[in-house]
Design an enzyme around this catalytic site. Structure first.
Site, PDB file in Angstrom:
ATOM      1  N   GLY A 218     -19.519  -3.521  34.442  1.00  0.00           N
ATOM      2  CA  GLY A 218     -18.174  -3.157  34.860  1.00  0.00           C
ATOM      3  C   GLY A 218     -18.078  -3.008  36.369  1.00  0.00           C
ATOM      4  O   GLY A 218     -17.083  -3.390  36.985  1.00  0.00           O
TER       5      GLY A 218
ATOM      6  N   GLN B 127      -8.423  -9.586  72.340  1.00  0.00           N
ATOM      7  CA  GLN B 127      -9.755  -9.278  71.817  1.00  0.00           C
ATOM      8  C   GLN B 127      -9.755  -8.076  70.874  1.00  0.00           C
ATOM      9  O   GLN B 127     -10.571  -8.001  69.957  1.00  0.00           O
ATOM     10  CB  GLN B 127     -10.733  -9.045  72.966  1.00  0.00           C
ATOM     11  CG  GLN B 127     -11.057 -10.357  73.679  1.00  0.00           C
ATOM     12  CD  GLN B 127     -12.113 -10.183  74.741  1.00  0.00           C
ATOM     13  OE1 GLN B 127     -12.354  -9.081  75.204  1.00  0.00           O
ATOM     14  NE2 GLN B 127     -12.732 -11.288  75.119  1.00  0.00           N
TER      15      GLN B 127
ATOM     16  N   ASP C 115     -22.881  -0.989  34.248  1.00  0.00           N
ATOM     17  CA  ASP C 115     -23.583  -1.887  35.172  1.00  0.00           C
ATOM     18  C   ASP C 115     -22.770  -3.166  35.386  1.00  0.00           C
ATOM     19  O   ASP C 115     -22.612  -3.648  36.507  1.00  0.00           O
ATOM     20  CB  ASP C 115     -24.958  -2.278  34.612  1.00  0.00           C
ATOM     21  CG  ASP C 115     -26.008  -1.221  34.939  1.00  0.00           C
ATOM     22  OD1 ASP C 115     -25.677  -0.269  35.667  1.00  0.00           O
ATOM     23  OD2 ASP C 115     -27.148  -1.362  34.447  1.00  0.00           O
TER      24      ASP C 115
ATOM     25  N   GLU D 177     -19.308   8.468  45.343  1.00  0.00           N
ATOM     26  CA  GLU D 177     -20.350   9.501  45.328  1.00  0.00           C
ATOM     27  C   GLU D 177     -21.315   9.253  44.169  1.00  0.00           C
ATOM     28  O   GLU D 177     -22.539   9.370  44.335  1.00  0.00           O
ATOM     29  CB  GLU D 177     -19.702  10.890  45.204  1.00  0.00           C
ATOM     30  CG  GLU D 177     -18.924  11.350  46.441  1.00  0.00           C
ATOM     31  CD  GLU D 177     -17.615  10.575  46.680  1.00  0.00           C
ATOM     32  OE1 GLU D 177     -17.065   9.971  45.734  1.00  0.00           O
ATOM     33  OE2 GLU D 177     -17.150  10.576  47.836  1.00  0.00           O
TER      34      GLU D 177
ATOM     35  N   GLU E   9     -14.390   3.695  37.550  1.00  0.00           N
ATOM     36  CA  GLU E   9     -15.693   3.175  37.113  1.00  0.00           C
ATOM     37  C   GLU E   9     -16.833   3.717  37.971  1.00  0.00           C
ATOM     38  O   GLU E   9     -17.745   2.996  38.362  1.00  0.00           O
ATOM     39  CB  GLU E   9     -15.690   1.655  37.022  1.00  0.00           C
ATOM     40  CG  GLU E   9     -14.804   1.201  35.859  1.00  0.00           C
ATOM     41  CD  GLU E   9     -15.063  -0.192  35.360  1.00  0.00           C
ATOM     42  OE1 GLU E   9     -16.212  -0.644  35.407  1.00  0.00           O
ATOM     43  OE2 GLU E   9     -14.090  -0.819  34.915  1.00  0.00           O
TER      44      GLU E   9
END
Lengths: 391, 263
Positions: A243, A280, A241, A368, A364
């Site tokens: 990492g 643009q 979480d 997916e 890490e």
């Protein structure tokens, strides 16, 4: 809701930006990429300034930053060199953090101080030839032998592998009798049976010496077990979480560097009698980068703030990692396009940004897997909402 | 030894904006940073402290957002920070600013033995505040210092003057204006930023704290008023000098002299 960094975090950003500008030139990052040379002189200086102990307490030689501060540091360093950002993200995010969170007092004294000051560099060894996204499939084993454990197995794609003096190794154990029991071991590199493979020839992040690590009858005392026996997967999930916020920050830095390079090149490069920034088609590309980077930054900082407030951050950090890494790849691709032929040349840094950015979608937790994590979290909150509305 | 560093928060060059309808810089809406020469002065102060012991106070006059620069100085290693901020100070010229800084320096306890500042600021570039502060306090001033050393009762300066390097000895207390030198301001350890925010604070003083009246400062207390401002026009012109080398060198030198590029 505040969208501005507070003064302390602004100062952290400024200090790191200044360090990067003076110590990590574009030439150095390019040289690391082309030769694979590890810049010890910069790493030592980062160690002296607290970059290798971002969240370790000051008493143990670290900087004592919060998650947001740590994310800003990784972002700014990655803006200069993705490979150095990776070093920091892995060393701090998935080596020092679990040691701080699950380590015993003795382990913290023994290992954290050296790691936090940069005297030792850490590695995180989960992935194997046949186990990555499916962490439960690991085949490395740690078998009790008298008072000790004997570690055997092979870990691949170990970030910092060739320079690490300590590794957290996930191994199958059988101490509790639970099926598929996994534990984490702290393995010092000077132990007999700790073997390094050659540095991998990777597409990007080439300044980081990624290699495989093998363990052959590597003997470890029980004190080197991190947390409890069988806690391995829990430690892995809790660690990742945080990492992921680090990798999100790293991707963000690469995306920002891609935009900075694009803006400066588009102002210099003249075609049809004016700088290409006046067209643009180019403006639209830069505008898209700016919007996506802003959104990635908000997601990343929000995930860091969630961790800082002690809240559950699985979904937030997975979203940040997923989005930022994909933004980094798109931004780098557009940067190459804006640079035209020069973007495809090693003479400019943007092709390196593209190769580096791609890795952030993979390690890490691949994109997916992040989507799986996000859906799983969504599904469980939907289920609990359904339960509460029924009761 | 008590060292005070006077510093100014200046806009980052890339962000300079002019205030609508006035001849002054918009300092509120743009990110600021420590004036580079003041940062050099702080580095000199830190080196003096390391060599001789002592305590560093950083002092600044400016809007409240200048607190960020003072916190940065605390993280670099200063012990104490004072920001003089008061709406009545807006529009102060260098004379009024010097009067305010001098009043604050008088109020500092204990009195500093040496006051360091940058020789010039990167935004208004007058180079007047240092000498005027010294004048207000009746102290000696040594500007353009590349190096500052303290030996016993004296401060020694290595000063870069127009065409010479001067070594100057001065008595304490003194005001010293520092120039950018090969020495580079140190990097800030990340832990020191945390520590500064945990353990140190920036004091804020207003006019009343300094015993000054609004009429003595701000535009009312200023001797000079900027009444106009425009960008000079820079024309670029190529000139081909097609002469034999030694004559070409003479011609180039002559052209440079003509434009005061060399004297």
């Amino acid at each position: 809701m505040h969208f501005e960094l507070d003064m302390k975090h602004r100062l952290i950003r400024r200090a790191v930006r200044e360090f990067g500008a003076r110590n990590i030139s574009c030439e150095l990052a390019a040289r690391m990429d082309s030769t694979g040379r590890f810049p010890w002189e910069v790493v030592r200086e980062m160690g002296a300034l607290g970059y290798l102990g971002l969240q370790v307490s000051r008493e143990l030689g670290g900087a004592g930053l919060d998650w947001l501060g740590a994310a800003i540091v990784v972002e700014e360093i990655s803006r200069c060199s993705g490979a150095l950002g990776l070093l920091l993200a892995v060393h701090n995010g998935v080596v020092l953090n679990p040691l701080m969170r699950f380590g015993s007092l003795g382990q913290k004294e023994r290992f954290l101080r050296a790691l936090a000051t940069g005297d030792a560099i850490g590695a995180f060894c989960l992935t194997e030839a046949n186990a990555g996204s499916d962490a439960s499939a690991i085949q490395t084993t740690a078998i009790p032998d008298g008072e000790d454990l004997l570690l055997n197995g092979n870990k691949v794609f170990v970030t910092n592998g060739a320079v690490a003096s300590l590794a957290l190794v996930f191994a199958r154990t059988s101490m509790t009798g639970a099926p598929k029991e996994t534990s984490v071991l702290i393995v010092e590199a000077n132990r007999k049976g700790f073997l390094r493979g050659p540095v991998e020839e990777l597409c990007g992040m080439r300044g980081n010496p990624v290699c495989s690590l093998s363990f052959e009858e590597c003997r470890l005392p029980m004190q080197n077990l991190l947390g409890q026996a069988g806690e391995g997967l829990r430690i892995a999930l809790a660690t990742l979480d945080g990492g992921r916020v680090g990798i999100a920050a790293q991707a963000l830095g690469i995306a920002q560097a891609s935009m900075d390079a694009s803006v400066s090149y588009a102002r210099e490069r003249t075609q049809f009698g004016k700088p290409i920034a006046a067209f643009q088609a180019i403006q639209a590309k830069v505008a898209k980068m700016a919007v996506e980077i802003e959104a990635a930054r908000l997601l990343t900082y929000k995930a860091a703030c969630l961790l800082d407030s002690g809240g559950r951050a699985s979904k937030g950090s997975a979203m940040a990692k997923l989005f930022s890494s994909e933004v980094a790849v798109r931004a780098a691709l557009d940067a190459v396009q804006i640079h035209g032929g020069y973007g495809y040349s090693r003479a400019y840094p943007v092709e390196r940004y593209l190769r580096d950015a791609k890795a952030t979608e993979i390690y890490e937790g691949t994109s997916e897997i992040q989507r799986l994590v996000i859906y799983r979290e969504l599904a469980s909150s939907l289920a609990s909402q359904a339960l509460s509305s029924r009761s | 030894m008590e060292i005070t560093v006077c510093m100014k928060q200046v806009p980052q060059e890339a962000e300079i904006r002019w205030e609508e309808g006035r001849w002054s810089l918009d300092r509120r809406s743009v990110p600021g940073r420590i004036n580079p020469q003041d940062l050099e002065a702080l580095e000199v102060a830190l080196q003096l402290k390391e060599a001789h012991g002592g305590r560093i106070t950083v002092l600044s006059m400016g809007p409240l957002q200048a607190e960020e620069s003072l916190m940065e100085a605390l993280a670099m290693g200063a012990e104490r920070a004072v920001l003089i901020s008061d709406p009545a100070l807006a529009g102060s010229d260098t004379l009024a600013t010097s009067r305010v800084l001098a009043a604050a320096l008088r109020k500092l306890d204990p009195t500093p033995a040496i006051i360091l500042c940058g020789s010039r600021s990167s935004d208004s570039d007058t180079g007047q505040v240092g000498p005027q502060v010294a004048e207000e306090l009746g102290l000696l001033y040594g500007g353009y210092a590349l190096e500052v050393e303290i030996r016993q009762e004296h401060v020694y300066l290595l000063r870069r003057l127009d065409r010479r390097i001067q070594r100057l000895r001065m008595r304490f207390p003194a005001v010293v204006g520092v120039l950018k030198a090969p020495r580079r301001p140190r990097h800030i350890p990340l832990g020191a930023i945390e520590e500064a925010f945990e353990r140190k604070e920036c004091l804020v003083w207003n006019l009343r704290d300094l015993g000054l009246e609004p009429g003595e400062v701000g535009s009312q207390g200023s001797a000079t008023v900027v009444v106009g401002l425009r960008k000079p026009e820079h024309g670029r012109q190529g000139r081909v000098i097609a002469l034999p080398p030694h004559q070409a060198v003479e011609a180039i030198l002559e052209a440079l002299r003509e434009h005061y590029a060399i004297v």
